[in-house]
Design a protein around this motif. Structure first.
Motif, PDB file in Angstrom:
ATOM      1  N   ILE A  69       0.868  -1.169   0.000  1.00  0.00           N
ATOM      2  CA  ILE A  69       0.000   0.000   0.000  1.00  0.00           C
ATOM      3  C   ILE A  69       0.914   1.230   0.000  1.00  0.00           C
ATOM      4  N   ILE A  70       0.606   2.180  -0.872  1.00  0.00           N
ATOM      5  CA  ILE A  70       1.440   3.370  -1.003  1.00  0.00           C
ATOM      6  C   ILE A  70       0.610   4.606  -0.676  1.00  0.00           C
ATOM      7  N   LEU A  71       1.090   5.341   0.313  1.00  0.00           N
ATOM      8  CA  LEU A  71       0.499   6.626   0.673  1.00  0.00           C
ATOM      9  C   LEU A  71       1.471   7.708   0.231  1.00  0.00           C
ATOM     10  N   GLY A  72       0.932   8.817  -0.226  1.00  0.00           N
ATOM     11  CA  GLY A  72       1.793   9.905  -0.657  1.00  0.00           C
ATOM     12  C   GLY A  72       1.308  11.228  -0.124  1.00  0.00           C
ATOM     13  N   ALA A  73       2.197  12.204  -0.156  1.00  0.00           N
ATOM     14  CA  ALA A  73       1.845  13.554   0.268  1.00  0.00           C
ATOM     15  C   ALA A  73       0.760  14.091  -0.665  1.00  0.00           C
ATOM     16  N   ALA A  74      -0.250  14.680  -0.081  1.00  0.00           N
ATOM     17  CA  ALA A  74      -1.346  15.262  -0.864  1.00  0.00           C
ATOM     18  C   ALA A  74      -1.244  16.769  -0.737  1.00  0.00           C
ATOM     19  N   GLY A  75      -0.575  17.373  -1.676  1.00  0.00           N
ATOM     20  CA  GLY A  75      -0.390  18.820  -1.606  1.00  0.00           C
ATOM     21  C   GLY A  75       0.782  19.170  -0.708  1.00  0.00           C
ATOM     22  N   GLY A  76       0.921  20.411  -0.426  1.00  0.00           N
ATOM     23  CA  GLY A  76       2.026  20.865   0.407  1.00  0.00           C
ATOM     24  C   GLY A  76       3.303  21.014  -0.407  1.00  0.00           C
ATOM     25  N   LYS A  77       4.364  21.411   0.273  1.00  0.00           N
ATOM     26  CA  LYS A  77       5.626  21.701  -0.405  1.00  0.00           C
ATOM     27  C   LYS A  77       6.524  20.488  -0.538  1.00  0.00           C
ATOM     28  N   SER A  81       6.620   9.603  -0.238  1.00  0.00           N
ATOM     29  CA  SER A  81       5.737   8.441  -0.182  1.00  0.00           C
ATOM     30  C   SER A  81       6.035   7.639   1.071  1.00  0.00           C
ATOM     31  N   LEU A  82       4.992   7.025   1.605  1.00  0.00           N
ATOM     32  CA  LEU A  82       5.107   6.078   2.701  1.00  0.00           C
ATOM     33  C   LEU A  82       4.564   4.757   2.165  1.00  0.00           C
ATOM     34  N   ILE A  83       5.420   3.759   2.101  1.00  0.00           N
ATOM     35  CA  ILE A  83       5.074   2.492   1.470  1.00  0.00           C
ATOM     36  C   ILE A  83       5.034   1.403   2.528  1.00  0.00           C
ATOM     37  N   GLY A  84       3.918   0.691   2.584  1.00  0.00           N
ATOM     38  CA  GLY A  84       3.791  -0.463   3.470  1.00  0.00           C
ATOM     39  C   GLY A  84       3.998  -1.730   2.669  1.00  0.00           C
ATOM     40  N   ASN A  85       5.052  -2.471   2.995  1.00  0.00           N
ATOM     41  CA  ASN A  85       5.336  -3.744   2.338  1.00  0.00           C
ATOM     42  C   ASN A  85       4.942  -4.874   3.273  1.00  0.00           C
ATOM     43  N   GLN A  97       7.015  -4.015   6.733  1.00  0.00           N
ATOM     44  CA  GLN A  97       8.085  -3.021   6.778  1.00  0.00           C
ATOM     45  C   GLN A  97       7.570  -1.761   6.107  1.00  0.00           C
ATOM     46  N   LEU A  98       7.853  -0.619   6.707  1.00  0.00           N
ATOM     47  CA  LEU A  98       7.482   0.659   6.116  1.00  0.00           C
ATOM     48  C   LEU A  98       8.711   1.301   5.495  1.00  0.00           C
ATOM     49  N   GLU A  99       8.501   1.915   4.342  1.00  0.00           N
ATOM     50  CA  GLU A  99       9.558   2.640   3.642  1.00  0.00           C
ATOM     51  C   GLU A  99       9.112   4.080   3.475  1.00  0.00           C
ATOM     52  N   PHE A 100      10.014   4.988   3.672  1.00  0.00           N
ATOM     53  CA  PHE A 100       9.763   6.412   3.433  1.00  0.00           C
ATOM     54  C   PHE A 100      10.674   6.832   2.296  1.00  0.00           C
ATOM     55  N   LYS A 101      10.092   7.389   1.238  1.00  0.00           N
ATOM     56  CA  LYS A 101      10.879   7.871   0.103  1.00  0.00           C
ATOM     57  C   LYS A 101      10.510   9.322  -0.159  1.00  0.00           C
ATOM     58  N   GLY A 102      11.522  10.154  -0.233  1.00  0.00           N
ATOM     59  CA  GLY A 102      11.271  11.569  -0.500  1.00  0.00           C
ATOM     60  C   GLY A 102      12.467  12.198  -1.179  1.00  0.00           C
ATOM     61  N   ASP A 103      12.187  13.235  -1.915  1.00  0.00           N
ATOM     62  CA  ASP A 103      13.231  13.960  -2.626  1.00  0.00           C
ATOM     63  C   ASP A 103      13.432  15.300  -1.924  1.00  0.00           C
ATOM     64  N   LYS A 118      12.223   7.728  13.371  1.00  0.00           N
ATOM     65  CA  LYS A 118      11.511   7.407  14.619  1.00  0.00           C
ATOM     66  C   LYS A 118      10.007   7.268  14.355  1.00  0.00           C
ATOM     67  N   PHE A 119       9.470   8.123  13.524  1.00  0.00           N
ATOM     68  CA  PHE A 119       8.042   8.096  13.204  1.00  0.00           C
ATOM     69  C   PHE A 119       7.654   6.777  12.523  1.00  0.00           C
ATOM     70  N   ILE A 120       8.397   6.360  11.497  1.00  0.00           N
ATOM     71  CA  ILE A 120       8.003   5.128  10.799  1.00  0.00           C
ATOM     72  C   ILE A 120       8.227   3.899  11.682  1.00  0.00           C
TER      73      ILE A 120
END
Length: 131
Positions: A69-77, A81-85, A97-103, A118-120
């Motif tokens: 399941i992939i959640l992503g930022a909705a708007g904002g600067k 993505s937050l990915i649940g594997n 396992q949760l993955e956080f991907k950001g640029d 810490k959050f994930i």
């Protein structure tokens, strides 16, 4: 920037874990204690804020039942993505396992790496207790 949580064992089938994470209302159960706001905006979008941090809106972007399941930022600067594997161990046990991907620019990445890690970790370790 790519961050990964530890893999956590859950005494539920991959489908059960996927169904739990697909219902965005359940993310409130996974949030850390320092949450100051949680609001479901619609069926696939929620807003949350941790004390001292700006509000973040996450939207369900993509699902691949019962494994991702992939959640992503909705708007904002910030775009991330937050990915649940979800991996099947057997019929009644899964690993999550949760993955956080950001640029992010290097300065921003340095500032947010520790709190995001810490959050994930908090989210993923709350899954077995909440499901």
């Amino acid at each position: 920037m790519n961050l990964e949580s530890p893999k956590i064992s859950v005494e539920k089938s991959p489908q059960d874990v996927f169904d739990f994470l697909s219902d965005i209302k359940n993310f409130e159960l996974l949030m850390p204690e320092n949450i100051s706001k949680f609001e479901v905006l619609d069926d696939d979008k929620f807003l949350f804020a941790l004390k001292g941090m700006p509000e973040i809106v996450l939207k369900k972007k993509e699902t691949m039942p019962p494994n991702k399941i992939i959640l992503g930022a909705a708007g904002g600067k910030l775009d991330f993505s937050l990915i649940g594997n979800i991996t099947k161990v057997n019929d009644t046990q899964s690993e999550v396992q949760l993955e956080f991907k950001g640029d992010f620019n290097p300065m921003m990445a340095m500032m947010i790496k520790k709190p995001i890690t810490k959050f994930i970790e908090t989210l993923v370790t709350s899954i077995p207790k909440s499901i």
